[in-house]
Design a protein around this motif. Structure first.
Motif, mmCIF file in Angstrom:
data_model
loop_
_atom_site.group_PDB
_atom_site.id
_atom_site.type_symbol
_atom_site.label_atom_id
_atom_site.label_comp_id
_atom_site.label_asym_id
_atom_site.label_seq_id
_atom_site.Cartn_x
_atom_site.Cartn_y
_atom_site.Cartn_z
ATOM 1 N N ALA A 1 81.537 -51.496 41.200
ATOM 2 C CA ALA A 1 82.772 -50.717 41.219
ATOM 3 C C ALA A 1 83.272 -50.543 42.649
ATOM 4 O O ALA A 1 84.456 -50.728 42.931
ATOM 5 C CB ALA A 1 82.550 -49.354 40.563
ATOM 6 N N GLU B 1 77.577 -49.407 31.791
ATOM 7 C CA GLU B 1 78.490 -50.559 31.789
ATOM 8 C C GLU B 1 78.878 -50.867 33.220
ATOM 9 O O GLU B 1 79.620 -50.124 33.840
ATOM 10 C CB GLU B 1 79.739 -50.247 30.967
ATOM 11 N N GLY B 2 78.329 -51.946 33.765
ATOM 12 C CA GLY B 2 78.598 -52.317 35.145
ATOM 13 C C GLY B 2 77.638 -51.624 36.087
ATOM 14 O O GLY B 2 76.567 -51.172 35.697
ATOM 15 N N ILE C 1 87.067 -47.964 38.598
ATOM 16 C CA ILE C 1 88.153 -48.750 39.201
ATOM 17 C C ILE C 1 89.501 -48.165 38.796
ATOM 18 O O ILE C 1 90.386 -47.987 39.641
ATOM 19 C CB ILE C 1 88.030 -50.235 38.801
ATOM 20 N N ARG C 2 89.662 -47.831 37.518
ATOM 21 C CA ARG C 2 90.917 -47.215 37.048
ATOM 22 C C ARG C 2 91.195 -45.907 37.769
ATOM 23 O O ARG C 2 92.320 -45.650 38.223
ATOM 24 C CB ARG C 2 90.863 -46.965 35.537
ATOM 25 N N THR D 1 81.602 -45.373 34.051
ATOM 26 C CA THR D 1 81.423 -46.828 33.974
ATOM 27 C C THR D 1 82.145 -47.488 35.144
ATOM 28 O O THR D 1 83.003 -46.875 35.786
ATOM 29 C CB THR D 1 81.996 -47.408 32.662
ATOM 30 N N GLN D 2 81.815 -48.750 35.370
ATOM 31 C CA GLN D 2 82.456 -49.493 36.456
ATOM 32 C C GLN D 2 83.964 -49.588 36.220
ATOM 33 O O GLN D 2 84.753 -49.328 37.129
ATOM 34 C CB GLN D 2 81.834 -50.886 36.555
ATOM 35 N N ALA D 3 84.391 -49.941 35.011
ATOM 36 C CA ALA D 3 85.818 -50.091 34.718
ATOM 37 C C ALA D 3 86.559 -48.765 34.883
ATOM 38 O O ALA D 3 87.665 -48.719 35.435
ATOM 39 C CB ALA D 3 86.007 -50.638 33.304
ATOM 40 N N GLU D 4 85.951 -47.680 34.414
ATOM 41 C CA GLU D 4 86.567 -46.364 34.543
ATOM 42 C C GLU D 4 86.702 -45.975 36.015
ATOM 43 O O GLU D 4 87.718 -45.405 36.436
ATOM 44 C CB GLU D 4 85.720 -45.335 33.792
#
Length: 123
Positions: free
Chosen positions: A63, A57-58, A38-39, A33-36
């Motif tokens: 990202a 997601e995203g 970035i993390r 996912t986009q959030a993952e």
């Protein structure tokens, strides 16, 4: 060289990781996912990003934009089942169509510090 793979299809991400490690990557992180993504990038800055366009997601480009805004210009190779979408968006970096061909991956990554082995069984 550390590579961030942004890909939501687990089997494709696994094959991509194997290919990139055969090309000389020291380590790879995979994000779905986009959030993952970035993390993962903030935890371990990648030297190269291999990203799908569409995520559940995203998005891959979303990202990449967020990662670059925090970490600077990191080389990117987009890998997608919709290469025409990448061309319309004029993303700039190399775009590889799925299914991935070994030689396309070699060509797209050789300018980013990975060697260019050409095993006969990887076409």
């Amino acid at each position: 060289m550390h590579i961030l793979i942004i890909e939501d299809e687990a089997i494709l991400a696994m094959h991509l990781q194997m290919f990139l490690e055969e090309l000389g990557a020291d380590s790879c992180a995979v994000a779905a996912t986009q959030a993952e993504a970035i993390r993962e990038a903030l935890d371990h800055k990648p030297d190269l990003i291999a990203s799908d366009l569409n995520l559940p997601e995203g998005s891959g480009p979303g990202a990449v934009k967020a990662i670059r805004s925090r970490l600077g210009d990191i080389p990117v190779v987009y890998i997608t089942g919709t290469p025409e979408q990448a061309r319309i968006a004029d993303l700039g970096p190399p775009v590889i169509a799925k299914p991935i061909r070994w030689l396309d991956l070699v060509e797209a990554t050789q300018d980013h510090g990975l060697p260019t082995p050409l095993p006969a069984d990887k076409e």
